[in-house]
Design an enzyme around this catalytic site. Structure first.
Site, mmCIF file in Angstrom:
data_model
loop_
_atom_site.group_PDB
_atom_site.id
_atom_site.type_symbol
_atom_site.label_atom_id
_atom_site.label_comp_id
_atom_site.label_asym_id
_atom_site.label_seq_id
_atom_site.Cartn_x
_atom_site.Cartn_y
_atom_site.Cartn_z
ATOM 1 N N SER A 128 0.798 -1.227 0.000
ATOM 2 C CA SER A 128 0.000 0.000 0.000
ATOM 3 C C SER A 128 0.829 1.275 0.000
ATOM 4 O O SER A 128 0.364 2.301 -0.482
ATOM 5 C CB SER A 128 -0.945 -0.007 1.197
ATOM 6 O OG SER A 128 -0.200 -0.074 2.392
ATOM 7 N N HIS A 138 -5.472 -4.146 -1.729
ATOM 8 C CA HIS A 138 -5.230 -3.055 -2.684
ATOM 9 C C HIS A 138 -5.186 -3.570 -4.121
ATOM 10 O O HIS A 138 -4.545 -2.954 -4.974
ATOM 11 C CB HIS A 138 -3.943 -2.309 -2.330
ATOM 12 C CG HIS A 138 -4.074 -1.426 -1.118
ATOM 13 N ND1 HIS A 138 -4.559 -0.139 -1.169
ATOM 14 C CD2 HIS A 138 -3.830 -1.679 0.186
ATOM 15 C CE1 HIS A 138 -4.580 0.383 0.044
ATOM 16 N NE2 HIS A 138 -4.135 -0.538 0.888
ATOM 17 N N LYS A 169 -12.415 -0.958 0.077
ATOM 18 C CA LYS A 169 -11.622 -0.150 -0.856
ATOM 19 C C LYS A 169 -12.322 -0.130 -2.226
ATOM 20 O O LYS A 169 -13.305 0.578 -2.392
ATOM 21 C CB LYS A 169 -10.191 -0.687 -0.918
ATOM 22 C CG LYS A 169 -9.465 -0.590 0.435
ATOM 23 C CD LYS A 169 -8.036 -0.992 0.318
ATOM 24 C CE LYS A 169 -7.222 -0.959 1.583
ATOM 25 N NZ LYS A 169 -7.756 -0.632 2.867
#
Lengths: 87, 415
Positions: free
Chosen positions: B190, B218, B249
Protein backbone atom coordinates in the site's frame (compact mmCIF):
# COMPACT_ATOMS: atom_id res chain seq x y z
CA UNK A 1 34.58 -17.45 25.43
CA UNK A 2 34.09 -15.01 22.56
CA UNK A 3 35.32 -11.48 23.18
CA UNK A 4 32.96 -8.53 22.88
CA UNK A 5 34.88 -7.36 19.80
CA UNK A 6 34.38 -10.72 18.11
CA UNK A 7 30.69 -10.72 18.94
CA UNK A 8 30.36 -7.18 17.58
CA UNK A 9 31.87 -8.17 14.24
CA UNK A 10 29.69 -11.25 13.89
CA UNK A 11 26.52 -9.35 14.81
CA UNK A 12 27.42 -6.51 12.44
CA UNK A 13 27.87 -8.95 9.56
CA UNK A 14 24.53 -10.58 10.35
CA UNK A 15 22.77 -7.18 10.47
CA UNK A 16 24.24 -6.24 7.08
CA UNK A 17 23.26 -9.55 5.46
CA UNK A 18 19.85 -9.80 7.06
CA UNK A 19 18.49 -6.28 7.03
CA UNK A 20 20.19 -3.99 4.53
CA UNK A 21 18.20 -3.53 1.36
CA UNK A 22 20.71 -1.47 -0.52
CA UNK A 23 24.47 -1.90 -0.56
CA UNK A 24 25.25 1.81 -0.23
CA UNK A 25 23.69 1.90 3.23
CA UNK A 26 26.37 2.25 5.89
CA UNK A 27 26.02 0.55 9.22
CA UNK A 28 28.57 0.59 12.03
CA UNK A 29 28.78 -0.55 15.63
CA UNK A 30 26.96 2.51 16.92
CA UNK A 31 24.37 2.99 14.17
CA UNK A 32 20.88 3.09 15.70
CA UNK A 33 19.20 0.03 14.21
CA UNK A 34 15.66 0.14 15.58
CA UNK A 35 15.24 3.83 16.42
CA UNK A 36 17.03 4.57 13.14
CA UNK A 37 14.51 2.57 11.16
CA UNK A 38 17.00 -0.01 9.81
CA UNK A 39 15.50 -2.92 11.74
CA UNK A 40 11.81 -2.69 12.57
CA UNK A 41 10.95 -4.00 16.01
CA UNK A 42 8.85 -6.75 14.40
CA UNK A 43 11.80 -8.08 12.38
CA UNK A 44 14.09 -7.94 15.43
CA UNK A 45 12.98 -11.50 16.20
CA UNK A 46 15.44 -13.02 13.73
CA UNK A 47 18.31 -11.02 15.24
CA UNK A 48 17.45 -12.29 18.72
CA UNK A 49 17.18 -15.85 17.43
CA UNK A 50 20.52 -15.52 15.64
CA UNK A 51 22.51 -14.46 18.71
CA UNK A 52 20.73 -17.01 20.90
CA UNK A 53 21.56 -19.87 18.52
CA UNK A 54 25.06 -18.65 17.78
CA UNK A 55 26.10 -18.19 21.42
CA UNK A 56 23.80 -20.79 23.02
CA UNK A 57 22.17 -18.30 25.36
CA UNK A 58 18.54 -17.56 26.20
CA UNK A 59 17.66 -13.86 26.35
CA UNK A 60 14.35 -13.42 28.19
CA UNK A 61 11.73 -11.21 26.51
CA UNK A 62 12.03 -8.50 29.16
CA UNK A 63 15.75 -8.13 28.37
CA UNK A 64 15.31 -8.27 24.60
CA UNK A 65 13.96 -4.74 24.37
CA UNK A 66 14.22 -2.48 21.31
CA UNK A 67 16.57 -0.30 23.41
CA UNK A 68 18.88 -3.23 24.24
CA UNK A 69 18.99 -4.19 20.56
CA UNK A 70 19.37 -0.69 19.16
CA UNK A 71 23.07 -0.84 18.31
CA UNK A 72 25.52 -3.62 17.52
CA UNK A 73 27.59 -2.56 20.52
CA UNK A 74 24.62 -2.88 22.88
CA UNK A 75 23.68 -6.28 21.46
CA UNK A 76 27.24 -7.51 21.88
CA UNK A 77 27.29 -6.24 25.49
CA UNK A 78 23.99 -8.00 26.20
CA UNK A 79 25.23 -11.28 24.73
CA UNK A 80 28.51 -10.95 26.63
CA UNK A 81 26.62 -10.45 29.91
CA UNK A 82 24.61 -13.64 29.33
CA UNK A 83 27.75 -15.57 28.36
CA UNK A 84 29.44 -14.49 31.59
CA UNK A 85 26.37 -15.50 33.58
CA UNK A 86 26.44 -18.89 31.90
CA UNK A 87 30.15 -19.34 32.61
CA UNK B 1 -12.23 7.71 40.81
CA UNK B 2 -9.71 5.56 39.03
CA UNK B 3 -9.09 8.12 36.31
CA UNK B 4 -7.13 10.37 38.68
CA UNK B 5 -5.42 13.64 37.85
CA UNK B 6 -2.12 11.79 37.74
CA UNK B 7 -3.47 9.25 35.22
CA UNK B 8 -4.92 12.04 33.10
CA UNK B 9 -1.62 13.94 33.23
CA UNK B 10 0.18 10.79 32.11
CA UNK B 11 -2.00 10.39 29.02
CA UNK B 12 -1.71 14.11 28.25
CA UNK B 13 2.05 13.83 28.37
CA UNK B 14 1.92 10.88 25.95
CA UNK B 15 -0.30 12.87 23.58
CA UNK B 16 2.04 15.86 23.78
CA UNK B 17 4.89 13.50 22.96
CA UNK B 18 3.10 12.46 19.76
CA UNK B 19 2.64 16.12 18.83
CA UNK B 20 6.29 16.92 19.50
CA UNK B 21 7.35 13.94 17.39
CA UNK B 22 5.14 15.23 14.57
CA UNK B 23 3.09 12.03 14.42
CA UNK B 24 -0.17 13.29 15.96
CA UNK B 25 -2.97 12.51 13.54
CA UNK B 26 -5.71 15.02 12.78
CA UNK B 27 -8.91 14.12 10.93
CA UNK B 28 -10.25 16.22 8.08
CA UNK B 29 -14.04 16.30 7.90
CA UNK B 30 -15.62 15.57 4.53
CA UNK B 31 -19.07 17.11 4.08
CA UNK B 32 -19.98 15.24 0.90
CA UNK B 33 -20.22 11.65 -0.31
CA UNK B 34 -16.90 9.94 -1.10
CA UNK B 35 -15.96 10.70 -4.72
CA UNK B 36 -13.37 12.45 -6.90
CA UNK B 37 -14.95 15.81 -6.01
CA UNK B 38 -15.40 16.31 -2.29
CA UNK B 39 -15.98 19.12 0.19
CA UNK B 40 -13.49 19.23 3.02
CA UNK B 41 -13.54 21.08 6.33
CA UNK B 42 -9.94 21.68 7.27
CA UNK B 43 -8.74 22.88 9.65
CA UNK B 44 -11.67 21.97 11.90
CA UNK B 45 -14.16 24.83 12.11
CA UNK B 46 -13.30 26.37 8.76
CA UNK B 47 -15.96 26.45 6.02
CA UNK B 48 -15.91 23.36 3.76
CA UNK B 49 -13.89 23.78 0.56
CA UNK B 50 -14.16 21.94 -2.73
CA UNK B 51 -11.25 19.63 -3.41
CA UNK B 52 -10.22 16.81 -5.71
CA UNK B 53 -9.63 13.67 -3.72
CA UNK B 54 -6.29 12.09 -4.63
CA UNK B 55 -5.90 9.82 -1.61
CA UNK B 56 -8.95 7.55 -1.34
CA UNK B 57 -8.93 3.78 -1.82
CA UNK B 58 -11.96 4.34 -4.04
CA UNK B 59 -10.09 2.69 -6.93
CA UNK B 60 -13.12 1.81 -9.04
CA UNK B 61 -15.09 4.93 -8.18
CA UNK B 62 -17.93 2.82 -6.78
CA UNK B 63 -18.14 4.27 -3.25
CA UNK B 64 -21.08 6.48 -4.17
CA UNK B 65 -22.16 4.84 -7.43
CA UNK B 66 -25.93 5.31 -7.90
CA UNK B 67 -26.55 1.62 -8.61
CA UNK B 68 -24.66 0.58 -5.48
CA UNK B 69 -26.51 3.13 -3.37
CA UNK B 70 -29.82 1.91 -4.82
CA UNK B 71 -28.98 -1.72 -4.10
CA UNK B 72 -28.00 -0.82 -0.55
CA UNK B 73 -31.38 0.92 -0.09
CA UNK B 74 -33.16 -2.17 -1.36
CA UNK B 75 -31.09 -4.37 0.96
CA UNK B 76 -31.96 -2.15 3.89
CA UNK B 77 -35.65 -2.44 3.03
CA UNK B 78 -35.68 -6.21 2.52
CA UNK B 79 -33.17 -7.46 5.12
CA UNK B 80 -33.23 -4.70 7.73
CA UNK B 81 -30.50 -2.71 9.41
CA UNK B 82 -28.72 -4.93 11.92
CA UNK B 83 -28.39 -8.59 12.84
CA UNK B 84 -27.95 -8.22 16.61
CA UNK B 85 -26.10 -11.50 16.62
CA UNK B 86 -22.86 -13.16 15.62
CA UNK B 87 -22.93 -15.44 12.57
CA UNK B 88 -23.26 -18.83 14.28
CA UNK B 89 -26.13 -17.88 16.60
CA UNK B 90 -28.67 -16.04 14.42
CA UNK B 91 -26.55 -13.55 12.50
CA UNK B 92 -26.36 -15.22 9.07
CA UNK B 93 -28.72 -14.23 6.27
CA UNK B 94 -29.10 -15.79 2.84
CA UNK B 95 -27.27 -12.79 1.36
CA UNK B 96 -24.20 -13.42 3.54
CA UNK B 97 -23.95 -16.93 2.09
CA UNK B 98 -24.62 -15.53 -1.37
CA UNK B 99 -21.75 -13.02 -1.01
CA UNK B 100 -19.39 -15.76 0.19
CA UNK B 101 -20.25 -17.83 -2.88
CA UNK B 102 -19.86 -14.87 -5.21
CA UNK B 103 -16.42 -14.00 -3.79
CA UNK B 104 -15.29 -17.62 -4.15
CA UNK B 105 -16.25 -17.50 -7.81
CA UNK B 106 -14.72 -14.05 -8.31
CA UNK B 107 -11.38 -14.94 -6.73
CA UNK B 108 -11.23 -18.44 -8.20
CA UNK B 109 -10.83 -20.17 -4.83
CA UNK B 110 -12.55 -23.09 -3.08
CA UNK B 111 -14.50 -21.26 -0.36
CA UNK B 112 -14.87 -17.91 1.41
CA UNK B 113 -15.78 -16.63 4.87
CA UNK B 114 -16.79 -13.04 5.60
CA UNK B 115 -15.23 -11.01 8.42
CA UNK B 116 -16.31 -7.65 9.87
CA UNK B 117 -13.19 -6.18 8.21
CA UNK B 118 -10.02 -7.36 6.48
CA UNK B 119 -8.20 -6.16 9.60
CA UNK B 120 -10.26 -8.77 11.48
CA UNK B 121 -9.62 -11.41 8.82
CA UNK B 122 -5.87 -10.88 9.18
CA UNK B 123 -6.10 -10.74 12.95
CA UNK B 124 -7.98 -14.03 13.15
CA UNK B 125 -6.73 -16.30 10.41
CA UNK B 126 -3.25 -17.31 11.62
CA UNK B 127 -4.31 -18.17 15.16
CA UNK B 128 -7.11 -20.33 13.76
CA UNK B 129 -4.74 -22.42 11.63
CA UNK B 130 -1.29 -22.62 13.19
CA UNK B 131 0.40 -23.70 16.41
CA UNK B 132 3.86 -23.85 18.02
CA UNK B 133 5.08 -26.43 15.50
CA UNK B 134 4.57 -24.06 12.57
CA UNK B 135 6.25 -20.98 11.13
CA UNK B 136 4.98 -17.79 9.49
CA UNK B 137 7.46 -16.05 7.19
CA UNK B 138 6.33 -12.57 6.20
CA UNK B 139 7.57 -9.91 3.79
CA UNK B 140 8.99 -7.00 5.82
CA UNK B 141 6.50 -4.52 4.35
CA UNK B 142 3.22 -6.34 5.02
CA UNK B 143 0.26 -4.38 6.36
CA UNK B 144 -0.05 -3.62 10.10
CA UNK B 145 -3.13 -5.85 10.44
CA UNK B 146 -1.08 -8.88 9.35
CA UNK B 147 1.54 -8.00 11.95
CA UNK B 148 -1.20 -7.97 14.58
CA UNK B 149 -2.48 -11.36 13.37
CA UNK B 150 1.02 -12.81 13.52
CA UNK B 151 1.48 -11.47 17.04
CA UNK B 152 -1.72 -13.20 18.17
CA UNK B 153 -0.55 -16.57 16.85
CA UNK B 154 1.69 -19.00 18.75
CA UNK B 155 3.57 -20.21 15.67
CA UNK B 156 7.17 -19.09 15.22
CA UNK B 157 7.67 -15.99 13.13
CA UNK B 158 10.34 -14.77 10.75
CA UNK B 159 10.59 -12.11 8.03
CA UNK B 160 12.23 -11.79 4.63
CA UNK B 161 13.53 -8.73 2.78
CA UNK B 162 10.87 -7.01 0.74
CA UNK B 163 10.02 -9.07 -2.37
CA UNK B 164 13.43 -10.75 -2.16
CA UNK B 165 12.97 -14.39 -3.23
CA UNK B 166 16.57 -15.36 -2.53
CA UNK B 167 16.22 -14.21 1.07
CA UNK B 168 12.85 -15.96 1.34
CA UNK B 169 14.42 -19.19 0.13
CA UNK B 170 17.12 -18.94 2.80
CA UNK B 171 14.35 -18.56 5.42
CA UNK B 172 12.44 -21.54 4.05
CA UNK B 173 15.66 -23.55 4.33
CA UNK B 174 16.21 -22.32 7.90
CA UNK B 175 12.69 -23.41 8.89
CA UNK B 176 12.46 -26.53 6.75
CA UNK B 177 11.71 -28.83 9.70
CA UNK B 178 8.55 -27.01 10.74
CA UNK B 179 5.19 -28.83 10.48
CA UNK B 180 3.51 -26.09 8.44
CA UNK B 181 5.17 -23.13 6.74
CA UNK B 182 3.15 -20.13 5.58
CA UNK B 183 4.69 -17.42 3.44
CA UNK B 184 2.85 -14.14 3.93
CA UNK B 185 2.76 -11.16 1.60
CA UNK B 186 0.60 -8.31 0.42
CA UNK B 187 -0.47 -8.52 -3.23
CA UNK B 188 -0.02 -4.78 -3.79
CA UNK B 189 2.01 -2.99 -1.12
CA UNK B 190 0.00 0.00 0.00
CA UNK B 191 2.79 2.51 0.62
CA UNK B 192 4.94 1.84 -2.46
CA UNK B 193 2.30 0.58 -4.90
CA UNK B 194 4.49 -2.29 -6.09
CA UNK B 195 3.28 -5.89 -6.43
CA UNK B 196 4.63 -9.07 -4.87
CA UNK B 197 6.35 -11.31 -7.45
CA UNK B 198 3.65 -13.96 -7.03
CA UNK B 199 4.74 -16.13 -9.96
CA UNK B 200 8.19 -16.71 -8.47
CA UNK B 201 6.87 -16.78 -4.94
CA UNK B 202 4.30 -19.52 -5.68
CA UNK B 203 6.90 -21.60 -7.58
CA UNK B 204 9.35 -21.30 -4.68
CA UNK B 205 6.70 -22.23 -2.11
CA UNK B 206 5.59 -25.23 -4.17
CA UNK B 207 9.19 -26.41 -4.34
CA UNK B 208 9.73 -25.86 -0.63
CA UNK B 209 6.36 -27.17 0.59
CA UNK B 210 5.08 -23.88 2.01
CA UNK B 211 1.57 -22.44 1.87
CA UNK B 212 1.01 -18.99 0.38
CA UNK B 213 -0.98 -16.18 2.01
CA UNK B 214 -1.76 -12.99 0.06
CA UNK B 215 -3.56 -9.90 1.37
CA UNK B 216 -5.03 -8.51 -1.83
CA UNK B 217 -6.89 -5.56 -0.33
CA UNK B 218 -5.23 -3.05 -2.68
CA UNK B 219 -5.82 -5.29 -5.73
CA UNK B 220 -9.21 -7.01 -5.63
CA UNK B 221 -11.48 -5.58 -8.29
CA UNK B 222 -8.86 -4.05 -10.59
CA UNK B 223 -5.45 -5.80 -10.76
CA UNK B 224 -5.25 -8.45 -13.49
CA UNK B 225 -7.05 -8.43 -16.83
CA UNK B 226 -10.48 -8.98 -15.28
CA UNK B 227 -9.68 -7.42 -11.90
CA UNK B 228 -9.48 -10.63 -9.85
CA UNK B 229 -6.27 -9.52 -8.15
CA UNK B 230 -2.52 -10.04 -8.17
CA UNK B 231 -2.95 -13.80 -8.59
CA UNK B 232 -4.63 -13.12 -11.94
CA UNK B 233 -1.88 -10.69 -12.97
CA UNK B 234 0.79 -13.33 -12.30
CA UNK B 235 -1.15 -16.32 -13.66
CA UNK B 236 -1.45 -18.17 -10.35
CA UNK B 237 -5.23 -18.25 -9.84
CA UNK B 238 -6.09 -21.37 -7.82
CA UNK B 239 -2.57 -21.57 -6.37
CA UNK B 240 -2.90 -19.14 -3.49
CA UNK B 241 -3.89 -21.08 -0.37
CA UNK B 242 -5.18 -18.09 1.59
CA UNK B 243 -6.36 -14.75 0.17
CA UNK B 244 -7.62 -12.03 2.44
CA UNK B 245 -9.25 -8.96 1.01
CA UNK B 246 -11.56 -6.08 1.80
CA UNK B 247 -14.86 -4.57 0.69
CA UNK B 248 -13.65 -1.27 2.14
CA UNK B 249 -11.62 -0.15 -0.86
CA UNK B 250 -12.41 -0.87 -4.54
CA UNK B 251 -15.50 -3.01 -3.92
CA UNK B 252 -17.75 -0.16 -2.81
CA UNK B 253 -15.54 1.03 0.03
CA UNK B 254 -18.01 0.59 2.89
CA UNK B 255 -16.60 -2.07 5.22
CA UNK B 256 -16.02 -5.77 5.66
CA UNK B 257 -13.49 -8.31 4.50
CA UNK B 258 -13.02 -12.01 3.93
CA UNK B 259 -10.71 -15.01 3.95
CA UNK B 260 -10.92 -16.95 0.71
CA UNK B 261 -8.96 -20.06 -0.19
CA UNK B 262 -8.72 -23.77 0.55
CA UNK B 263 -12.02 -25.24 1.76
CA UNK B 264 -10.56 -26.68 4.97
CA UNK B 265 -8.80 -23.44 5.83
CA UNK B 266 -12.05 -21.51 5.49
CA UNK B 267 -13.84 -24.10 7.63
CA UNK B 268 -11.14 -23.82 10.32
CA UNK B 269 -11.76 -20.06 10.36
CA UNK B 270 -15.50 -20.71 10.74
CA UNK B 271 -14.76 -22.91 13.75
CA UNK B 272 -11.93 -20.98 15.37
CA UNK B 273 -11.32 -17.43 14.11
CA UNK B 274 -12.15 -15.18 17.01
CA UNK B 275 -13.18 -12.00 15.13
CA UNK B 276 -15.65 -14.17 13.18
CA UNK B 277 -16.94 -15.95 16.28
CA UNK B 278 -17.23 -12.99 18.60
CA UNK B 279 -18.32 -10.08 16.44
CA UNK B 280 -21.29 -9.34 14.19
CA UNK B 281 -20.54 -9.80 10.54
CA UNK B 282 -21.06 -7.26 7.75
CA UNK B 283 -24.39 -5.37 7.96
CA UNK B 284 -27.06 -6.47 5.43
CA UNK B 285 -27.11 -3.04 3.80
CA UNK B 286 -23.39 -3.34 3.00
CA UNK B 287 -23.73 -6.93 1.76
CA UNK B 288 -26.45 -5.80 -0.65
CA UNK B 289 -24.18 -3.03 -1.92
CA UNK B 290 -21.20 -5.36 -2.45
CA UNK B 291 -23.38 -7.86 -4.34
CA UNK B 292 -24.31 -5.07 -6.74
CA UNK B 293 -20.63 -4.10 -7.09
CA UNK B 294 -19.87 -7.68 -8.12
CA UNK B 295 -22.70 -7.53 -10.71
CA UNK B 296 -21.16 -4.36 -12.15
CA UNK B 297 -17.71 -5.97 -12.34
CA UNK B 298 -19.11 -9.16 -13.88
CA UNK B 299 -20.78 -7.15 -16.64
CA UNK B 300 -17.71 -5.28 -17.86
CA UNK B 301 -14.05 -4.51 -17.25
CA UNK B 302 -14.67 -0.91 -18.23
CA UNK B 303 -13.96 0.54 -14.79
CA UNK B 304 -10.69 -1.31 -14.16
CA UNK B 305 -9.60 -0.48 -17.72
CA UNK B 306 -10.32 3.21 -17.13
CA UNK B 307 -8.44 3.05 -13.83
CA UNK B 308 -5.42 1.54 -15.57
CA UNK B 309 -5.52 4.27 -18.21
CA UNK B 310 -5.93 7.01 -15.58
CA UNK B 311 -3.02 5.68 -13.52
CA UNK B 312 -0.73 5.55 -16.58
CA UNK B 313 -1.78 9.10 -17.56
CA UNK B 314 -1.11 10.41 -14.04
CA UNK B 315 2.23 8.65 -13.75
CA UNK B 316 3.34 9.97 -17.15
CA UNK B 317 2.30 13.53 -16.28
CA UNK B 318 4.20 13.53 -12.99
CA UNK B 319 7.27 11.96 -14.58
CA UNK B 320 7.35 14.50 -17.40
CA UNK B 321 6.96 17.30 -14.85
CA UNK B 322 10.14 16.10 -13.18
CA UNK B 323 8.93 14.43 -9.98
CA UNK B 324 10.69 11.43 -8.45
CA UNK B 325 8.19 8.56 -8.29
CA UNK B 326 8.25 5.05 -6.90
CA UNK B 327 8.19 2.82 -9.92
CA UNK B 328 5.17 0.64 -10.46
CA UNK B 329 2.06 0.05 -12.54
CA UNK B 330 -0.71 0.22 -9.96
CA UNK B 331 -3.05 3.14 -9.11
CA UNK B 332 -0.89 3.88 -6.04
CA UNK B 333 1.59 6.50 -7.23
CA UNK B 334 3.94 7.76 -4.49
CA UNK B 335 5.56 11.15 -5.19
CA UNK B 336 8.86 10.99 -3.33
CA UNK B 337 9.89 14.01 -1.24
CA UNK B 338 12.19 12.16 1.22
CA UNK B 339 11.99 14.84 3.94
CA UNK B 340 9.15 14.56 6.50
CA UNK B 341 8.51 18.30 6.90
CA UNK B 342 8.58 18.85 3.16
CA UNK B 343 5.90 16.16 2.75
CA UNK B 344 3.66 17.96 5.24
CA UNK B 345 4.27 21.40 3.69
CA UNK B 346 3.64 19.99 0.24
CA UNK B 347 0.33 18.44 1.29
CA UNK B 348 -0.80 21.70 2.90
CA UNK B 349 0.12 23.68 -0.22
CA UNK B 350 -1.73 21.22 -2.45
CA UNK B 351 -4.85 21.72 -0.37
CA UNK B 352 -4.54 25.47 -0.94
CA UNK B 353 -4.83 24.62 -4.65
CA UNK B 354 -7.87 22.39 -4.10
CA UNK B 355 -6.05 19.07 -4.10
CA UNK B 356 -6.44 16.65 -1.21
CA UNK B 357 -3.44 14.33 -0.83
CA UNK B 358 -1.66 13.32 2.32
CA UNK B 359 2.05 13.25 3.18
CA UNK B 360 3.46 10.10 4.79
CA UNK B 361 6.68 9.87 6.76
CA UNK B 362 8.46 7.71 9.37
CA UNK B 363 7.29 5.48 11.04
CA UNK B 364 4.56 4.85 8.42
CA UNK B 365 7.29 4.68 5.75
CA UNK B 366 11.07 4.22 6.29
CA UNK B 367 13.14 7.17 7.50
CA UNK B 368 14.19 9.43 4.65
CA UNK B 369 11.42 8.09 2.40
CA UNK B 370 8.66 10.67 3.07
CA UNK B 371 6.20 11.08 0.24
CA UNK B 372 2.81 12.21 -0.97
CA UNK B 373 0.92 9.01 -1.75
CA UNK B 374 -1.50 9.63 -4.59
CA UNK B 375 -4.20 7.11 -5.40
CA UNK B 376 -5.97 7.13 -8.70
CA UNK B 377 -9.62 6.22 -9.23
CA UNK B 378 -11.82 5.25 -12.13
CA UNK B 379 -13.98 8.08 -10.75
CA UNK B 380 -11.33 10.58 -11.88
CA UNK B 381 -11.88 12.23 -15.24
CA UNK B 382 -9.00 13.68 -17.26
CA UNK B 383 -9.96 17.15 -16.04
CA UNK B 384 -9.43 16.05 -12.42
CA UNK B 385 -6.00 14.65 -13.22
CA UNK B 386 -5.02 17.72 -15.25
CA UNK B 387 -6.05 20.06 -12.47
CA UNK B 388 -4.21 17.96 -9.89
CA UNK B 389 -1.10 17.88 -12.08
CA UNK B 390 -1.21 21.65 -12.50
CA UNK B 391 -1.32 22.02 -8.70
CA UNK B 392 1.51 19.51 -8.18
CA UNK B 393 3.66 21.44 -10.65
CA UNK B 394 2.95 24.79 -8.96
CA UNK B 395 3.77 23.42 -5.53
CA UNK B 396 6.76 21.49 -6.90
CA UNK B 397 8.13 24.73 -8.38
CA UNK B 398 7.54 26.59 -5.13
CA UNK B 399 9.68 24.06 -3.29
CA UNK B 400 12.24 23.85 -6.09
CA UNK B 401 12.12 20.08 -6.55
CA UNK B 402 11.04 19.70 -10.18
CA UNK B 403 13.66 17.89 -12.24
CA UNK B 404 15.74 17.28 -9.14
CA UNK B 405 17.14 13.88 -8.22
CA UNK B 406 16.71 12.19 -4.87
CA UNK B 407 20.24 13.26 -3.91
CA UNK B 408 19.55 16.89 -4.82
CA UNK B 409 16.28 16.99 -2.87
CA UNK B 410 17.94 15.37 0.15
CA UNK B 411 20.90 17.78 -0.09
CA UNK B 412 18.50 20.73 0.07
CA UNK B 413 15.95 19.50 2.62
CA UNK B 414 17.67 16.67 4.47
CA UNK B 415 16.43 13.09 4.68
Amino acid sequence: MATTDEIRDIVLKYVKDEYLEDEDQEVGYETPLISGGIVDSFSMVSLKRFVENKYKVQIPEDKATPEAFDTVTRIAALVQAFLEKKA
Amino acid sequence: MAFSDAVRAGFRKDLEGLKEAGIFKVERFIHSAQAADIEVEFPAGSPPRKAINMCANNYLGLSSHPEVVKAAHAGLDSRGYGMSSVRFICGTQDIHKELEGRMTAFLGTEDTILFPSCMDANAGVFEALLNESDVMISDRLVHASIIDGIRLCKAEHDTFKHANMEHLESKLELHKDKRLKVVITDGVFSMDGDTAPLGELVALCERRGAMVFVDDSHSTGFIGKTGRGTHEKYGVVGKIDIITTTFGKALGGASGGCVSGRREIVEMCRQRARPYLFSNTIAPVVVAGVLRVLDILAGSTERRDKLEKNAAYWRKGLTEAGFVLKEGDTPIVPVMLFNAKLSQDFSRDLFEHGIYAIGFFFPVVPKGAARIRTQISAGHETRHLDKALEAFIKVGKKHGILGKTKEEIVARYGA
